[in-house]
Design an enzyme around this catalytic site. Structure first.
Site, PDB file in Angstrom:
ATOM      1  N   ASP A 171       4.600 -14.299  13.369  1.00  6.01           N
ATOM      2  CA  ASP A 171       5.580 -13.077  12.818  1.00  6.01           C
ATOM      3  C   ASP A 171       6.768 -13.686  12.220  1.00  6.01           C
ATOM      4  O   ASP A 171       7.331 -14.813  12.812  1.00  6.01           O
ATOM      5  CB  ASP A 171       6.055 -12.080  13.987  1.00  6.01           C
ATOM      6  CG  ASP A 171       7.111 -10.995  13.505  1.00  6.01           C
ATOM      7  OD1 ASP A 171       6.418 -10.325  12.598  1.00  6.01           O
ATOM      8  OD2 ASP A 171       8.082 -11.031  13.864  1.00  6.01           O
ATOM      9  N   GLU A 185       2.789 -14.624   8.379  1.00  8.29           N
ATOM     10  CA  GLU A 185       3.715 -13.438   7.794  1.00  8.29           C
ATOM     11  C   GLU A 185       4.718 -13.935   6.958  1.00  8.29           C
ATOM     12  O   GLU A 185       5.828 -14.388   7.656  1.00  8.29           O
ATOM     13  CB  GLU A 185       3.879 -12.492   8.665  1.00  8.29           C
ATOM     14  CG  GLU A 185       4.391 -11.219   8.066  1.00  8.29           C
ATOM     15  CD  GLU A 185       5.739 -10.474   8.571  1.00  8.29           C
ATOM     16  OE1 GLU A 185       6.288  -9.542   8.095  1.00  8.29           O
ATOM     17  OE2 GLU A 185       6.178 -11.334   9.527  1.00  8.29           O
TER      18      GLU A 185
END
EC number: 2.4.1.18
Length: 729
Positions: free
Chosen positions: A406, A459
């Site tokens: 993330d 990401e």
């Protein structure tokens, strides 16, 4: 003086005061026992009473003096208190065994979770009687004192002081402690001030609010049954289908009890989620972060326990069972992993020993303005090892198949979400965080070296170069990268009224300019259906029928476009409401034909995608894609062909992004012969209009779109067609 140091919890070297010590002609045994009235020392193997201990004044320090030639043996303490009598094996007779925990910690990331935290061990080497218990080890280099507290010592901060080592770790072996017992660490900072009780940074199990206690856990008890999945060989993930179902376990579906709406457990999800995902044809589950986190509203993206699956849904064995059953069902499991930042909760990592152990000290590097959280110090060896160890831990102990990392962009850039003057340039005066870049490369190298069948996914929302390229090619080393550009552009396009789409045609075609720069996954994630953005269905313009038709057309465009696929839960049946993490998905909508039709389409897309290699084999190779027509902005029609690796199978994708049907619409094709309709998103089974029911077309020897042959199609409104051509062998 000794008792004062122990009483005030300022003892950093309890082994120098407690346990067995030679003193000239005598051997002394000392024990610190708050609440004790009377104490006897008893041999462990023969239960012989060696003598009664003498109390030092009114303190809790007890001592027994023996002759110097007393034969060394293990002993236990028989303790009388106002609440009764109990026995315990004195932990301070095991100095060597406690120190052993940190001898090799700095040599290998995996050593952190194999040596630190609460390790269940059995001591037998060189001992007359084997002793089982738990060895605790925690990193707190600047603390003045640390003790382990728990149910086993009535959470008394002075009962079990830990020994500080030269490496900054604090250690203690406590006999008799078993899996399931709760504990925390009580620390004092360098000035002797008490800090909030801390959960174990490498705790393997944790409790929820209000205790947030760590729990001793035995990793050896669960018996895995996924050996066939783990031992598979020869699979190239880039040439395999990958359709990912992104799930928030707490809100996929809930159960209703007398107490209200409650989570499904990991084991209950096995019975409900897994069959659904298999039936829908997905290949992988991606789970929003399962690392333990205190605040439900963070969805797991503010973790405090990077080595503990959240206990909201069960214990670690339950989570292992969930992964195990996924594998036995043929599903890969990806988890979101968050090494970018962590919250300030008192029981967590922030200012762990009174100083910035885990986070950058300067807020211009150590504080995240977007999420009000701390940023790890990516340049500190112990923190780097901690983070890499966490990544390896999930792959090792829980057989996870992939880590979706993330907020990578926030790690890469020192000025991420910061204004001028709010960040510190690197040594070259630029904005790249060299320390974070180095960490990500190391993590990826270690993960792929030790677990070759796994994948790591970034990401990353910028144009940072070579995110999914190997480290030896000067890349970050990720296996895949989310294509945030495709997501942004295509959603912006599809939200437009069809009357205006002709002016935005390049938003659909631009992604192919850079489609092979990275190994892309096309994401329609949870971030696109929260915070006022509305559900995927509600992004679509038009009346009720047109909204559904737009969604179906767009979904098929996505599955035809190069790149692996990811869809957030609820997208697949056209959830109407924006995602709410505190409630179940709107499963009742499946009572209506519209939503049942959308779900049927997603099921068809997944099964078609997995069945036909032309749609996945060359996702990351440019020879697997060819434009047929990308210039038809006036009619908002797009046509391209996907090819299998041997080019014998071709799937043509034709998208009509207007509500105007087109008869005798001609497109060029590469081969003479028959073309079968694989998919028509306008069919009645998908709640379409059934404008055309034609199932096959014959290529004509009429050149079109610079191709030698062509087809005259009946093109439905707001629909995507797949046509397949397969060359005879």
């Amino acid at each position: 003086m000794q008792s004062v140091e122990l009483q005030q919890r300022l003892c950093a070297e309890p082994f120098s005061l407690l346990g067995v010590h030679k003193a000239g002609l005598f051997t002394r045994i000392r024990a610190w026992l708050p609440g004790a009235l009377e104490v006897n020392v008893v041999t462990l193997d023969t239960n012989e009473i060696l003598g009664r201990m003498r109390r030092e004044g009114n303190s809790a320090l007890f001592e027994l003096e023996l002759v110097a030639d007393w034969p060394a043996c293990l002993y236990k303490l028989d303790i009388l208190t106002s609440n009764g009598r109990y026995e315990r094996i004195d932990p301070y007779q095991f100095q060597q065994q406690a120190y052993h925990a940190v001898h090799f910690v700095d040599q290998d990331p995996q050593n952190l979770y194999q040596q630190l935290g609460a390790q269940l061990i059995s001591l037998d080497e060189g001992l007359s009687t084997p002793v089982s218990g738990t060895r605790f080890a925690v990193y707190a280099p600047n603390a003045r004192a640390v003790s382990v507290i728990g149910d086993f010592n009535w959470w008394d901060e002075s009962a079990h002081p830990m020994q500080k080592t030269s490496l900054g770790y604090w250690v203690l072996f406590v006999p008799g402690l078993k899996a399931g017992q709760r504990y925390k660490y009580a620390l004092k900072d360098s000035h002797g001030n008490a800090l909030p009780h801390k959960a174990d940074p490498i705790g393997f199990q944790a409790e929820q609010y209000p205790s947030h206690a760590s729990v001793i856990y035995n990793h050896q008890e669960y018996q895995w049954q996924d050996s066939a999945w783990r031992q598979r060989e020869g699979e190239n993930p880039y040439q395999r289908p990958m359709s990912i179902y992104e799930v928030h376990l707490g809100s996929w579906r809930r159960k209703f009890t007398e107490q209200g709406s409650e989570y499904l457990s990991y084991r209950e999800l096995v019975k409900t989620l897994l069959p659904y995902v298999k039936d829908m044809g997905y290949t992988h589950l991606e789970i929003l972060p399962v690392s333990e986190y205190p605040f439900d509203g963070s969805w797991g993206y503010q973790p405090v326990g990077l080595f503990a699956p959240t206990s909201r849904f069960g214990d670690p064995d339950d989570f292992k069972y969930f992964v195990d059953q996924c594998h036995q069902s043929g599903l890969g499991v990806i988890i979101d992993w968050v090494p970018a930042h962590f919250p300030e909760d008192g029981h967590g990592l922030a200012r762990f020993d009174g100083t910035h152990v885990y986070e950058y000290a300067d807020p211009r590097k150590g504080w995240h303005p977007d999420w009000n959280s701390c940023i790890y110090d990516f340049g500190k060896d112990e923190v780097r090892q901690f983070l890499v160890a966490s990544a390896l831990y999930w792959l090792d102990k829980f057989h996870i198949d992939g880590l979706r990392v993330d907020a990578v962009a926030s790690m890469l850039y020192l000025d991420y979400s910061r204004n001028e003057g709010e960040w510190i340039p690197n040594v070259d005066g630029g904005n790249h965080n060299y320390e974070a870049i180095s960490l990500l490369r190391w993590m990826n190298q270690e993960a792929y070296r030790r677990f070759p069948n796994i994948m790591t996914i970034a990401e990353e929302s910028t144009s940072f170069a070579k995110v999914s390229r190997p480290v030896y090619e000067d890349g970050l080393g990720f296996g895949f990268k989310w294509n945030m550009g495709w997501m942004h552009d295509s959603l912006h396009y599809i939200a437009k009224d069809p009357a205006y789409r002709s002016y935005h045609h390049n938003e659909l075609t631009f992604s192919m300019v850079y489609a092979y720069d990275e190994n892309f996954i096309l994401p329609l994630s949870h971030d696109e259906v929260v915070h006022g953005k509305g559900s995927l269905l509600r992004k679509m313009p038009g009346d009720e029928w047109q909204q559904a038709a737009n969604l179906r057309c767009y979904a098929a465009f996505m599955f035809g476009h190069p790149g692996k696929k990811l869809n957030f839960m609820g997208n697949e049946f056209g959830q109407s409401a924006e995602w709410n993490h505190d409630a179940s998905l709107q499963w009742h909508l499946l009572e209506y034909d519209k939503h049942k039709g959308i779900q049927t389409l997603y099921r068809s897309l997944n099964h078609i995608y997995c069945r036909y290699p032309a749609l996945y084999e060359c996702d990351h190779q440019n020879h697997g894609f060819e434009w047929i027509d990308h210039h038809n902005a006036e009619q908002s029609i797009l046509a391209f062909v996907r090819k299998s690796a041997d080019a014998r199978q071709k799937v043509y994708v034709i998208c009509n992004f207007t509500p105007v049907p087109r008869s005798e619409f001609r497109i060029g094709v590469l081969d003479k012969g028959q073309y079968q309709v694989l998919l028509n998103t306008d069919e009645s089974q998908y709640w379409g209009s059934d404008f055309t029911q034609q199932k096959q077309y014959q290529a004509e020897e009429q050149a079109w779109h610079d191709k030698p042959y062509s087809l005259a199609l009946e093109l439905p409104p707001l629909a995507t067609l797949y046509l397949i051509y397969e060359q005879d062998s």
